[in-house]
Design an enzyme around this catalytic site. Sequence first.
Site, short mmCIF file in Angstrom:
data_model
loop_
_atom_site.label_atom_id
_atom_site.label_comp_id
_atom_site.label_asym_id
_atom_site.label_seq_id
_atom_site.Cartn_x
_atom_site.Cartn_y
_atom_site.Cartn_z
CG ASP A 1 -1.61 1.26 1.51
OD1 ASP A 1 -2.26 1.76 0.59
OD2 ASP A 1 -1.51 1.79 2.64
CB THR B 1 -2.04 3.38 -4.11
OG1 THR B 1 -2.47 4.61 -3.53
CG2 THR B 1 -1.94 3.55 -5.62
N GLY B 2 -5.03 3.45 -3.28
CA GLY B 2 -6.31 4.07 -3.61
C GLY B 2 -6.13 5.30 -4.48
CG ASN C 1 -7.66 1.47 1.01
OD1 ASN C 1 -7.02 1.31 2.04
ND2 ASN C 1 -7.32 2.35 0.10
#
Length: 297
Positions: free
Chosen positions: A7, A41-42, A238
Amino acid sequence: MKFIASDFDGTLLNEKGMISERNIKAINKAQSKGIQFAAATGRSYDAAIKPLKHAGINCPIIALNGATIYDENHHLIDSIPMDRETCKKILAVSQDAHLYIEFFTSDGIYSSSREQFAEVLEDIMKSANPDVTREEVETQVNQRFQNEKIQFIDDYRKLINHNDIQIFKMLCSSLNPDNLEMVYEQLKNESDIAITSSGHINLEFNHPNAQKGMALERLAKQMNISMEDVMAMGDNLNDKSMLERAGRGVAMENAAEEILSLCNYKTKTNEEDGVAYAIEEMLEEMKQGNEPAPEKF
């Protein structure tokens, strides 16, 4: 382990939004041993690629929580857009709750106005540091607009109805937890929506098949790597889907409680080079023969 996925915010990046020297060295060392590395990643691809380039790390990028996947040559190799009727549903509920909304699309990011974005960012920054100045807020606003293509629209329905633009993610933010909870409760049972979060002030909406874990699984399959041979690192909700699927799920010390309880492995915080610590620990186990060394690609 043959594949490492990390992440970004709260994990690979420190509080300055940079990848530390120790993290860079650990990733380079793993890659030199034939272990693949990917960022998950978001963030949008544009926001993710800059710190990686600055660190000299070339790797695939799973962006927007798994809605898009880019290979190491910066080519889009997979994408899963949201259904337009679903977007209308999320928009209506979020507007009723007075949330700040952003659309992440094939044509960049759409927001309601630069001023509203600045107000939201100022509230966020002041919640962490009450003494933050307007100049510091403006610097962060300008940085965001340099990193990503952001456009403004007065009616989001025009965007949703634009058939040439695909919508990959909706991000809704509020400093009022009750408003976020109200939206979550209204939408949590919708089968056509995946709801996650990258922090306590937001909700992130994607297609149900656009999750980090599913994207990581698809990427690993392309490399002929079993998920049992994947190490994933993360800190927030997430990241849950990829931490659950990976053979070695690693929670950051600064992770949300649900993530800490989920993972069998823990590492230090993102401010203490936790990614490097986790990689070094894994490489040491492989050296001692507790894990087989991967074949070089």
